[in-house]
Scaffold this motif. Structure first.
Motif, PDB file in Angstrom:
ATOM      1  N   PRO A  27       0.798  -1.227   0.000  1.00 40.19           N
ATOM      2  CA  PRO A  27       0.000   0.000   0.000  1.00 40.19           C
ATOM      3  C   PRO A  27       0.830   1.278   0.000  1.00 40.19           C
ATOM      4  N   LEU A  28       1.943   1.294   0.727  1.00 37.17           N
ATOM      5  CA  LEU A  28       2.757   2.511   0.727  1.00 37.17           C
ATOM      6  C   LEU A  28       3.405   2.752  -0.630  1.00 37.17           C
ATOM      7  N   ARG A  29       3.793   1.681  -1.325  1.00 37.66           N
ATOM      8  CA  ARG A  29       4.376   1.857  -2.661  1.00 37.66           C
ATOM      9  C   ARG A  29       3.306   2.342  -3.645  1.00 37.66           C
ATOM     10  N   ARG A  30       2.079   1.849  -3.498  1.00 36.88           N
ATOM     11  CA  ARG A  30       0.990   2.337  -4.361  1.00 36.88           C
ATOM     12  C   ARG A  30       0.739   3.816  -4.099  1.00 36.88           C
ATOM     13  N   LEU A  31       0.735   4.189  -2.822  1.00 35.92           N
ATOM     14  CA  LEU A  31       0.535   5.591  -2.470  1.00 35.92           C
ATOM     15  C   LEU A  31       1.680   6.441  -3.003  1.00 35.92           C
ATOM     16  N   GLN A  56       3.602  10.516  -6.800  1.00 37.61           N
ATOM     17  CA  GLN A  56       4.523  10.873  -7.885  1.00 37.61           C
ATOM     18  C   GLN A  56       3.754  11.268  -9.141  1.00 37.61           C
ATOM     19  N   ARG A  57       2.677  10.528  -9.454  1.00 37.01           N
ATOM     20  CA  ARG A  57       1.850  10.895 -10.626  1.00 37.01           C
ATOM     21  C   ARG A  57       1.237  12.276 -10.434  1.00 37.01           C
ATOM     22  N   ASN A  58       0.729  12.539  -9.221  1.00 36.07           N
ATOM     23  CA  ASN A  58       0.166  13.868  -8.951  1.00 36.07           C
ATOM     24  C   ASN A  58       1.205  14.958  -9.124  1.00 36.07           C
ATOM     25  N   ASP A 112       3.654   8.455  10.867  1.00 36.55           N
ATOM     26  CA  ASP A 112       4.142   9.646  10.159  1.00 36.55           C
ATOM     27  C   ASP A 112       5.516   9.380   9.560  1.00 36.55           C
ATOM     28  N   GLU A 113       6.355   8.674  10.321  1.00 37.55           N
ATOM     29  CA  GLU A 113       7.713   8.390   9.855  1.00 37.55           C
ATOM     30  C   GLU A 113       7.686   7.551   8.576  1.00 37.55           C
ATOM     31  N   GLU A 114       6.815   6.555   8.530  1.00 37.57           N
ATOM     32  CA  GLU A 114       6.687   5.735   7.309  1.00 37.57           C
ATOM     33  C   GLU A 114       6.269   6.598   6.130  1.00 37.57           C
ATOM     34  N   LEU A 115       5.291   7.465   6.367  1.00 36.01           N
ATOM     35  CA  LEU A 115       4.780   8.297   5.279  1.00 36.01           C
ATOM     36  C   LEU A 115       5.810   9.306   4.793  1.00 36.01           C
ATOM     37  N   ARG A 116       6.609   9.814   5.692  1.00 37.20           N
ATOM     38  CA  ARG A 116       7.639  10.782   5.284  1.00 37.20           C
ATOM     39  C   ARG A 116       8.645  10.167   4.318  1.00 37.20           C
ATOM     40  N   THR A 117       8.830   8.854   4.381  1.00 33.29           N
ATOM     41  CA  THR A 117       9.783   8.208   3.484  1.00 33.29           C
ATOM     42  C   THR A 117       9.313   8.211   2.033  1.00 33.29           C
ATOM     43  N   ILE A 118       8.015   8.394   1.819  1.00 38.32           N
ATOM     44  CA  ILE A 118       7.505   8.369   0.440  1.00 38.32           C
ATOM     45  C   ILE A 118       7.174   9.757  -0.103  1.00 38.32           C
ATOM     46  N   TRP A 119       7.317  10.793   0.728  1.00 35.56           N
ATOM     47  CA  TRP A 119       7.062  12.143   0.235  1.00 35.56           C
ATOM     48  C   TRP A 119       8.107  12.517  -0.818  1.00 35.56           C
ATOM     49  N   MET A 120       7.753  13.448  -1.649  1.00 36.82           N
ATOM     50  CA  MET A 120       8.714  13.989  -2.601  1.00 36.82           C
ATOM     51  C   MET A 120       9.851  14.637  -1.801  1.00 36.82           C
ATOM     52  N   PRO A 121      11.073  14.563  -2.309  1.00 43.61           N
ATOM     53  CA  PRO A 121      12.219  15.125  -1.559  1.00 43.61           C
ATOM     54  C   PRO A 121      12.003  16.584  -1.140  1.00 43.61           C
ATOM     55  N   GLU A 122      11.436  17.402  -2.008  1.00 44.49           N
ATOM     56  CA  GLU A 122      11.252  18.813  -1.662  1.00 44.49           C
ATOM     57  C   GLU A 122      10.212  19.005  -0.552  1.00 44.49           C
ATOM     58  N   TRP A 123       9.343  18.030  -0.349  1.00 42.05           N
ATOM     59  CA  TRP A 123       8.354  18.116   0.732  1.00 42.05           C
ATOM     60  C   TRP A 123       8.988  17.840   2.084  1.00 42.05           C
ATOM     61  N   ARG A 124      10.119  17.172   2.094  1.00 41.14           N
ATOM     62  CA  ARG A 124      10.753  16.747   3.344  1.00 41.14           C
ATOM     63  C   ARG A 124      11.579  17.852   3.991  1.00 41.14           C
TER      64      ARG A 124
END
Length: 104
Positions: free
Chosen positions: A22-26, A31-33, A65-77
């Motif tokens: 699920p995290l990879r799908r998200l 990334q598409r967005n 939150d920590e898991e989700l931060r790993t998939i954010w775009m780099p500039e969002w981090r």
């Protein structure tokens, strides 16, 4: 945990794994967005509301939150802030309601 020596994963194997995670799908959705935003197909507020909606859904399913931060775009981090969940949920509720009305 040990790996089987000589195991090679194909691109198809990796894509199947991502499709079941699920995290990879998200991550792929975000990334598409972001690509659509960069190409002018959607606005930055649209992407922001989609991310907030995804964050609420993912944390409701037990992702941290920590898991989700790993998939954010780099500039969002680069910067983050802490908000009460109830405020974010109110924004997301408004977004979901708006989308439901616009789909009718």
């Amino acid at each position: 945990m040990s790996r089987v020596k000589g195991t090679v994963f194909t691109d198809d194997d990796i894509q199947r794994f991502r499709a079941t995670n699920p995290l990879r799908r998200l991550e792929a959705r975000l990334q598409r967005n972001e690509v659509d935003r960069a190409n002018g197909k959607v606005t930055t507020p649209y992407v922001a509301f989609e991310v907030l909606e995804a964050w609420i859904a993912a944390t409701s399913k037990g992702h941290s939150d920590e898991e989700l931060r790993t998939i954010w775009m780099p500039e969002w981090r680069q910067e983050s802030l802490t908000l009460p969940r109830v405020l974010v949920e109110a924004l997301v509720y408004g977004w979901v309601t708006y989308n439901a009305k616009s789909d009718q």
